[in-house]
Enzyme design. Structure first.
Site, PDB file in Angstrom:
ATOM      1  CE  LYS A   1      35.380  15.824  32.284  1.00 23.26           C
ATOM      2  NZ  LYS A   1      36.698  15.910  33.038  1.00 23.26           N
TER       3      LYS A   1
ATOM      4  CG  ASP B   1      34.743  18.415  35.394  1.00 20.73           C
ATOM      5  OD1 ASP B   1      35.821  18.053  35.334  1.00 20.73           O
ATOM      6  OD2 ASP B   1      34.309  19.594  34.702  1.00 20.73           O
TER       7      ASP B   1
END
Ligand code: GLU
Length: 446
Positions: free
Chosen positions: A126, A166
């Site tokens: 991430k 995201d």
């Protein structure tokens, strides 16, 4: 075994001070793992837990850019390459002022298990930045994305690490990031990033996938009790990409979606959320959700500075952000007749809220299972890129539906096997963990 788990957890918390969300995500997974370690002492011998909690690589970098007034700005960029036992690191980029290492690590940790659950060959990672896109012009956001990629490009690749979107990173930003990658490397490597536009290597259904997948998971979960979305009163939090597509799919299945929100407040529309108006306000004009109520006139109303969980609902779909629904909210929802909750966002419930729903017998689907449709469709995008192919909407949606059904059933079966039927938290954590742990064992001490 419990002692062993507690010892490792203590170490992890001490080694990563101040990273509250990371602590929360690790603690929640560890709470499920006792029985697995009991049955599989080889995981303990090979220090699988200790290794799982230590990212393979953590990159922190400076992102300088110039705003529209000529002022130099500095943000911090992150990419945490968490685990590559199952495939290249895979996971989104988040641009939001709350981003710091603890947030990126919680998201990366969750991603490892989520990606494992999809059954696709993808590891977990991430990234993101504390850059706040709100109120920034398109030119500013583009320059920021270009500067971000000017550092990130050296760390990513089709076989290494494949970012996506995201919060704060949608199709527009993916375009600017990919464009800069292409320019720096002079290579059209479609598989280096996912969430691309469909005319330049993206996959149909990727945009819809997280929201659709969450509802498909919830539908299958409801079916275990002979229930369906048809006629259900549904509340959704958020009004970004995940929320909008969750609303769309819930409505398609006959659900009556009465509320959604943004970080400033929520709207209630007893006639049912009008998606066309919501899309115009949020996606086209990028305005706060309050504007939805204004445009809908008398039927809808806006409640500022409050959480959407004040609304009565039979199905709740939190699709905004971490820790957006606490114990008080959960209690109120249960009292209002809540039957099921599926997480479209990552870790939107506090641990106390989860415990409350579970003890009240509410069907509860954790994000790492329920929202895995997004990243699973990213893996389908990678497949199409690798074969230089583009699949139809119908075919891709069918693949997504199959993946969500399998994730649901795997979680349900595992929960049953471990003696706690209907506990999707246990099912998701154990299923996700086992696959990664076995791969780690096979690959040796690396
Ligand atoms: N950010 C999304 C998630 O939380 C998608 C990641 C991806 O497609 O790589 O799963």
């Amino acid at each position: 075994m419990q002692v062993q788990l507690e010892r490792v957890l203590e170490q992890v918390l001490a080694r990563n001070p101040g990273e509250r969300e990371f602590h929360q995500a690790v603690t929640e997974v560890f709470e499920s793992l006792g029985p697995v370690l009991e049955r599989n002492p080889q995981y303990v011998d090979a220090a699988v837990l200790e290794r799982l909690c230590e990212p393979e690589r953590q990159i922190i970098f400076r992102v300088p850019w110039v705003d529209d007034h000529g002022q130099v700005r500095i943000n911090r960029g992150f990419r945490v390459e968490f685990n590559s036992a199952l495939g290249p690191y895979k996971g989104g980029l988040r641009f939001h002022p709350s981003v710091y290492l603890g947030i990126v690590k919680f998201l990366g940790f969750e991603q490892v298990f989520k990606n494992s659950l999809t059954g696709m060959p993808i590891g977990g990672g991430k990234g993101g930045s504390d850059f706040d896109p709100r109120g920034r012009s398109a030119g500013e956001v583009m320059r920021f994305c270009q500067s971000f990629m000017t550092e990130l490009y050296r760390h990513i690749g089709e076989y290494t690490d494949v970012p996506a979107g995201d919060i704060g990173v949608g199709g527009r930003e993916i375009g600017w990031l990919f464009g800069q990658y292409k320019r720096i490397t002079n290579r059209y490597e479609s598989g280096v990033i996912t969430g691309k536009g469909v005319t330049w290597g993206g996959s149909l259904v990727r945009t819809e996938a997280t929201g659709y997948g969450t509802v498909l998971f919830a539908e299958r979960m409801l079916a275990t009790r002979g229930l369906s979305f048809d006629g259900m009163r549904v509340a959704v939090s958020g009004s970004g990409n995940v929320a909008i597509h969750a609303i769309e799919k819930a409505q398609a299945l006959g659900g009556h979606v009465v509320a959604c929100s943004d970080s400033l407040g929520y709207v209630v529309d007893e006639a049912g959320i009008d998606l066309e108006v919501l899309r115009q306000v949020r996606e086209v004009e990028r305005l706060p959700v309050a504007e939805y109520a204004t445009r809908r006139g008398g039927g809808a109303h806006y409640v500022p500075s409050a959480r959407v969980w004040q609304v009565d609902a039979q199905v709740a779909l939190p699709c905004a952000t971490q820790n957006e629904l606490d114990e008080t909210d959960a209690k109120r929802l249960v009292e209002s007749g809540l039957l099921a909750l599926a997480e479209g966002a990552n870790m939107p419930l506090t641990p106390e809220a989860v415990a409350l729903l579970q003890s009240a017998g509410v069907l509860y689907a954790p994000g790492k299972a329920a929202n895995a449709g997004g990243v699973a469709t990213s893996a389908l995008e990678m497949q199409q890129n690798a074969s230089r192919d583009a699949w139809s909407f119908e075919h891709t949606e069918e693949r997504l539906a199959g993946i969500m059904a399998r994730i649901h059933d795997n979680c349900a079966e595992t929960a049953e096997e471990y003696g706690d039927p209907g506990n999707y938290v246990l099912g998701a954590n154990i299923t996700g963990f086992t696959k990664v742990a076995d791969a780690m064992l096979a690959l040796g001490v690396v």
